[in-house]
Design a protein around this motif. Structure first.
Motif, PDB file in Angstrom:
ATOM      1  N   TYR A  31     -15.538  -1.563  -5.441  1.00  0.00           N
ATOM      2  CA  TYR A  31     -14.644  -1.406  -4.311  1.00  0.00           C
ATOM      3  C   TYR A  31     -14.358   0.064  -4.027  1.00  0.00           C
ATOM      4  CZ  TYR A  31     -13.390  -6.304  -3.658  1.00  0.00           C
ATOM      5  OH  TYR A  31     -13.423  -7.638  -3.368  1.00  0.00           O
ATOM      6  N   PHE A  33     -11.978   2.440  -0.981  1.00  0.00           N
ATOM      7  CA  PHE A  33     -10.909   2.324   0.007  1.00  0.00           C
ATOM      8  C   PHE A  33     -10.643   3.678   0.660  1.00  0.00           C
ATOM      9  CE2 PHE A  33      -9.524  -1.735  -1.809  1.00  0.00           C
ATOM     10  CZ  PHE A  33      -9.923  -1.614  -3.124  1.00  0.00           C
ATOM     11  N   TYR A  35      -7.370   5.494   2.670  1.00  0.00           N
ATOM     12  CA  TYR A  35      -5.974   5.450   3.072  1.00  0.00           C
ATOM     13  C   TYR A  35      -5.634   6.758   3.788  1.00  0.00           C
ATOM     14  CZ  TYR A  35      -5.497   1.813  -0.560  1.00  0.00           C
ATOM     15  OH  TYR A  35      -5.635   0.681  -1.325  1.00  0.00           O
ATOM     16  N   GLN A  37      -2.122   9.179   4.582  1.00  0.00           N
ATOM     17  CA  GLN A  37      -0.733   9.375   4.185  1.00  0.00           C
ATOM     18  C   GLN A  37      -0.025  10.250   5.199  1.00  0.00           C
ATOM     19  OE1 GLN A  37       0.090  11.371   0.399  1.00  0.00           O
ATOM     20  NE2 GLN A  37       2.039  10.291   0.245  1.00  0.00           N
ATOM     21  N   HIS A  41       5.658   7.189   6.384  1.00  0.00           N
ATOM     22  CA  HIS A  41       4.875   5.944   6.395  1.00  0.00           C
ATOM     23  C   HIS A  41       4.281   5.599   5.041  1.00  0.00           C
ATOM     24  CE1 HIS A  41       4.862   5.097  10.709  1.00  0.00           C
ATOM     25  NE2 HIS A  41       4.785   6.392  10.890  1.00  0.00           N
ATOM     26  N   GLY A  42       4.371   6.477   4.093  1.00  0.00           N
ATOM     27  CA  GLY A  42       3.688   6.213   2.839  1.00  0.00           C
ATOM     28  C   GLY A  42       2.187   6.264   3.065  1.00  0.00           C
ATOM     29  N   LEU A  43       1.454   5.441   2.337  1.00  0.00           N
ATOM     30  CA  LEU A  43       0.007   5.357   2.514  1.00  0.00           C
ATOM     31  C   LEU A  43      -0.335   4.069   3.237  1.00  0.00           C
ATOM     32  CD1 LEU A  43       0.399   7.011  -0.340  1.00  0.00           C
ATOM     33  CD2 LEU A  43      -2.068   6.745  -0.415  1.00  0.00           C
ATOM     34  N   LEU A  45      -3.689   1.623   4.606  1.00  0.00           N
ATOM     35  CA  LEU A  45      -5.099   1.339   4.421  1.00  0.00           C
ATOM     36  C   LEU A  45      -5.834   1.404   5.748  1.00  0.00           C
ATOM     37  CD1 LEU A  45      -7.295   0.299   2.387  1.00  0.00           C
ATOM     38  CD2 LEU A  45      -6.653  -2.013   3.107  1.00  0.00           C
ATOM     39  N   TYR A  48     -11.827  -0.683   3.918  1.00  0.00           N
ATOM     40  CA  TYR A  48     -12.249  -0.812   2.541  1.00  0.00           C
ATOM     41  C   TYR A  48     -13.619  -1.476   2.485  1.00  0.00           C
ATOM     42  CZ  TYR A  48     -10.479  -5.671   2.707  1.00  0.00           C
ATOM     43  OH  TYR A  48     -10.233  -6.992   3.025  1.00  0.00           O
ATOM     44  N   PHE A  90      -6.891   9.842   1.709  1.00  0.00           N
ATOM     45  CA  PHE A  90      -7.239   9.586   0.311  1.00  0.00           C
ATOM     46  C   PHE A  90      -8.283   8.485   0.234  1.00  0.00           C
ATOM     47  CE2 PHE A  90      -4.413  12.199  -2.065  1.00  0.00           C
ATOM     48  CZ  PHE A  90      -3.255  12.332  -1.299  1.00  0.00           C
ATOM     49  N   GLN A 105      -6.725   1.159  -9.312  1.00  0.00           N
ATOM     50  CA  GLN A 105      -7.358   1.893  -8.216  1.00  0.00           C
ATOM     51  C   GLN A 105      -7.195   3.374  -8.523  1.00  0.00           C
ATOM     52  OE1 GLN A 105      -6.683   1.212  -4.053  1.00  0.00           O
ATOM     53  NE2 GLN A 105      -6.879  -1.003  -4.246  1.00  0.00           N
ATOM     54  N   PHE A 107      -7.607   7.250  -7.367  1.00  0.00           N
ATOM     55  CA  PHE A 107      -7.567   8.002  -6.119  1.00  0.00           C
ATOM     56  C   PHE A 107      -8.257   9.356  -6.243  1.00  0.00           C
ATOM     57  CE2 PHE A 107      -4.867   5.782  -3.051  1.00  0.00           C
ATOM     58  CZ  PHE A 107      -4.471   4.704  -3.827  1.00  0.00           C
ATOM     59  N   GLY A 108      -8.929   9.735  -5.159  1.00  0.00           N
ATOM     60  CA  GLY A 108      -9.500  11.066  -5.068  1.00  0.00           C
ATOM     61  C   GLY A 108      -8.429  12.104  -4.783  1.00  0.00           C
ATOM     62  N   PRO A 109      -8.826  13.376  -4.704  1.00  0.00           N
ATOM     63  CA  PRO A 109      -7.850  14.457  -4.542  1.00  0.00           C
ATOM     64  C   PRO A 109      -7.284  14.573  -3.131  1.00  0.00           C
ATOM     65  CG  PRO A 109     -10.054  15.338  -4.590  1.00  0.00           C
ATOM     66  CD  PRO A 109     -10.177  13.889  -4.915  1.00  0.00           C
ATOM     67  N   ARG A 112      -7.004  17.109   3.564  1.00  0.00           N
ATOM     68  CA  ARG A 112      -5.953  17.404   4.547  1.00  0.00           C
ATOM     69  C   ARG A 112      -6.622  17.752   5.865  1.00  0.00           C
ATOM     70  NH1 ARG A 112      -0.570  18.347   4.179  1.00  0.00           N
ATOM     71  NH2 ARG A 112      -0.706  18.294   1.909  1.00  0.00           N
TER      72      ARG A 112
ATOM     73  N   TYR B  33       1.554  -2.394  -8.337  1.00  0.00           N
ATOM     74  CA  TYR B  33       1.156  -1.089  -8.872  1.00  0.00           C
ATOM     75  C   TYR B  33       2.287  -0.089  -8.690  1.00  0.00           C
ATOM     76  CZ  TYR B  33      -3.611  -2.968  -8.291  1.00  0.00           C
ATOM     77  OH  TYR B  33      -4.754  -3.739  -8.342  1.00  0.00           O
ATOM     78  N   TYR B  35       2.720   4.161  -8.735  1.00  0.00           N
ATOM     79  CA  TYR B  35       2.035   5.443  -8.750  1.00  0.00           C
ATOM     80  C   TYR B  35       3.051   6.569  -8.701  1.00  0.00           C
ATOM     81  CZ  TYR B  35      -2.437   3.180  -7.630  1.00  0.00           C
ATOM     82  OH  TYR B  35      -3.574   2.409  -7.661  1.00  0.00           O
ATOM     83  N   SER B  42      -2.698  14.299  -5.621  1.00  0.00           N
ATOM     84  CA  SER B  42      -3.118  12.923  -5.411  1.00  0.00           C
ATOM     85  C   SER B  42      -2.180  11.958  -6.133  1.00  0.00           C
ATOM     86  CB  SER B  42      -4.552  12.750  -5.906  1.00  0.00           C
ATOM     87  OG  SER B  42      -5.022  11.458  -5.618  1.00  0.00           O
ATOM     88  N   LEU B  43      -2.528  10.693  -6.107  1.00  0.00           N
ATOM     89  CA  LEU B  43      -1.712   9.677  -6.757  1.00  0.00           C
ATOM     90  C   LEU B  43      -2.198   9.439  -8.179  1.00  0.00           C
ATOM     91  CD1 LEU B  43      -1.454   9.058  -3.592  1.00  0.00           C
ATOM     92  CD2 LEU B  43      -0.618   6.839  -4.356  1.00  0.00           C
ATOM     93  N   PHE B  88       5.640   5.643  -5.857  1.00  0.00           N
ATOM     94  CA  PHE B  88       5.264   4.599  -4.918  1.00  0.00           C
ATOM     95  C   PHE B  88       5.014   3.293  -5.659  1.00  0.00           C
ATOM     96  CE2 PHE B  88       4.566   6.909  -1.025  1.00  0.00           C
ATOM     97  CZ  PHE B  88       4.254   8.203  -1.432  1.00  0.00           C
ATOM     98  N   LEU B 102      -4.414  -1.968  -0.950  1.00  0.00           N
ATOM     99  CA  LEU B 102      -3.003  -1.982  -1.301  1.00  0.00           C
ATOM    100  C   LEU B 102      -2.120  -1.714  -0.094  1.00  0.00           C
ATOM    101  CD1 LEU B 102      -3.095   0.019  -4.649  1.00  0.00           C
ATOM    102  CD2 LEU B 102      -3.234  -2.451  -4.287  1.00  0.00           C
ATOM    103  N   PHE B 104       1.497  -0.142   0.549  1.00  0.00           N
ATOM    104  CA  PHE B 104       2.416   0.739  -0.154  1.00  0.00           C
ATOM    105  C   PHE B 104       3.820   0.678   0.422  1.00  0.00           C
ATOM    106  CE2 PHE B 104       0.048   3.517  -3.048  1.00  0.00           C
ATOM    107  CZ  PHE B 104      -1.252   3.153  -2.736  1.00  0.00           C
ATOM    108  N   GLY B 105       4.792   0.890  -0.460  1.00  0.00           N
ATOM    109  CA  GLY B 105       6.119   1.225  -0.001  1.00  0.00           C
ATOM    110  C   GLY B 105       6.139   2.665   0.478  1.00  0.00           C
ATOM    111  N   LYS B 106       7.251   3.074   1.062  1.00  0.00           N
ATOM    112  CA  LYS B 106       7.320   4.414   1.639  1.00  0.00           C
ATOM    113  C   LYS B 106       7.550   5.491   0.583  1.00  0.00           C
ATOM    114  CE  LYS B 106       8.645   3.025   6.259  1.00  0.00           C
ATOM    115  NZ  LYS B 106       9.602   3.170   7.392  1.00  0.00           N
ATOM    116  N   GLY B 107       7.811   5.084  -0.629  1.00  0.00           N
ATOM    117  CA  GLY B 107       7.971   6.053  -1.715  1.00  0.00           C
ATOM    118  C   GLY B 107       9.426   6.420  -1.968  1.00  0.00           C
TER     119      GLY B 107
END
Lengths: 116, 114
Positions: A31, A33, A35, A37, A41-43, A45, A48, A90, A105, A107-109, A112, B33, B35, B42-43, B88, B102, B104-107
């Motif tokens: 898998y 994905f 995302y 950010q 709003h957070g992250l 999707l 995927y 991400f 899961q 995550f990559g770096p 931006r 999850y 994070y 990153s996360l 998060f 996933l 996500f919540g807003k953190g």
């Protein structure tokens, strides 16, 4: 190095230009994905993929295109960039949940992206 | 539509204190999850909770999952400055094999002051 990498790490582009963000993982995870950010709003999707040549839309797919011809790569293309696509992107990967020991899961770096 | 709500969204606390972050989600799920994200980074995965009643601990952080109440908590014990970060929670609504990505919540932006 093993792991998940993204390129470029920073990108500035103009409205209307096509931009491709790259994601590469060395774990042979099934898998992958994408995302985005955004503050407040957070992250969220975008798209995927469960395996090579299998992709599906996430919550916010409009304006984006993905492909996955090889297991290790999952590029994300903005066909005609808009200012609203300014964000941090991400990429993540995971083994196939349900058969693997881990449901993690990774995550990559991040990339931006600024659209002017 | 799956919704994930965290509270509080901002938390300033003193070192040595205990506190809990709450994560509520709207539909049945058995994968939760947590994070951590440092500014500009990153996360980092903290915990994956896979069943009702699951409890995991790592150092001063402990996470739990109540699938019946659709609630997860992240408890911080005797906070130290190094735990300052954004936390998060995230949920995969797929059950069994496979994944849908996933939500996500807003953190929760956590600041721990000396």
């Amino acid at each position: 190095d093993a792991g998940i990498t993204q390129s470029p790490r920073y990108k500035i582009t103009e409205t209307g230009r096509q931009v491709t963000l790259m994601c590469h993982q060395t774990w042979s995870h099934s898998y992958m994905f994408w995302y985005r950010q955004d503050l407040g709003h957070g992250l969220r999707l975008i798209y995927y993929s469960a395996a090579a040549d299998i992709t599906d839309k996430g919550e916010v797919p409009d304006g984006y295109v993905v492909s996955r011809s090889k297991t290790e790569n999952f590029p994300l293309t903005l066909e005609s960039a808009t200012r609203s696509q300014t964000s941090v992107y991400f990429c993540a990967s995971s083994e196939f949940p349900g058969t693997a020991v881990s449901y993690e899961q990774y995550f990559g770096p991040g990339t931006r992206l600024t659209v002017t | 539509e799956l919704k994930v709500e965290q509270n509080p969204l901002f938390l300033s606390m003193q070192e040595g204190k205990n506190y809990t972050i709450y994560c509520n989600y709207s539909t049945t799920s058995d994968r939760l999850y947590w994070y951590r994200q440092d500014p500009g980074k990153s996360l980092e995965s903290l915990f994956v909770l896979l069943s009702n009643g699951a409890v995991k601990q790592e150092g001063r952080l402990m996470a739990s999952l109540d699938t019946k109440a659709r609630l997860s908590t992240l408890h911080i014990t005797a906070a130290v400055h190094d735990l300052s970060a954004t936390y998060f929670c995230a949920v995969d609504k797929r059950r069994g094999g496979g994944a849908d990505g996933l939500t996500f919540g807003k953190g929760t932006h956590l600041i721990i002051q000396p």
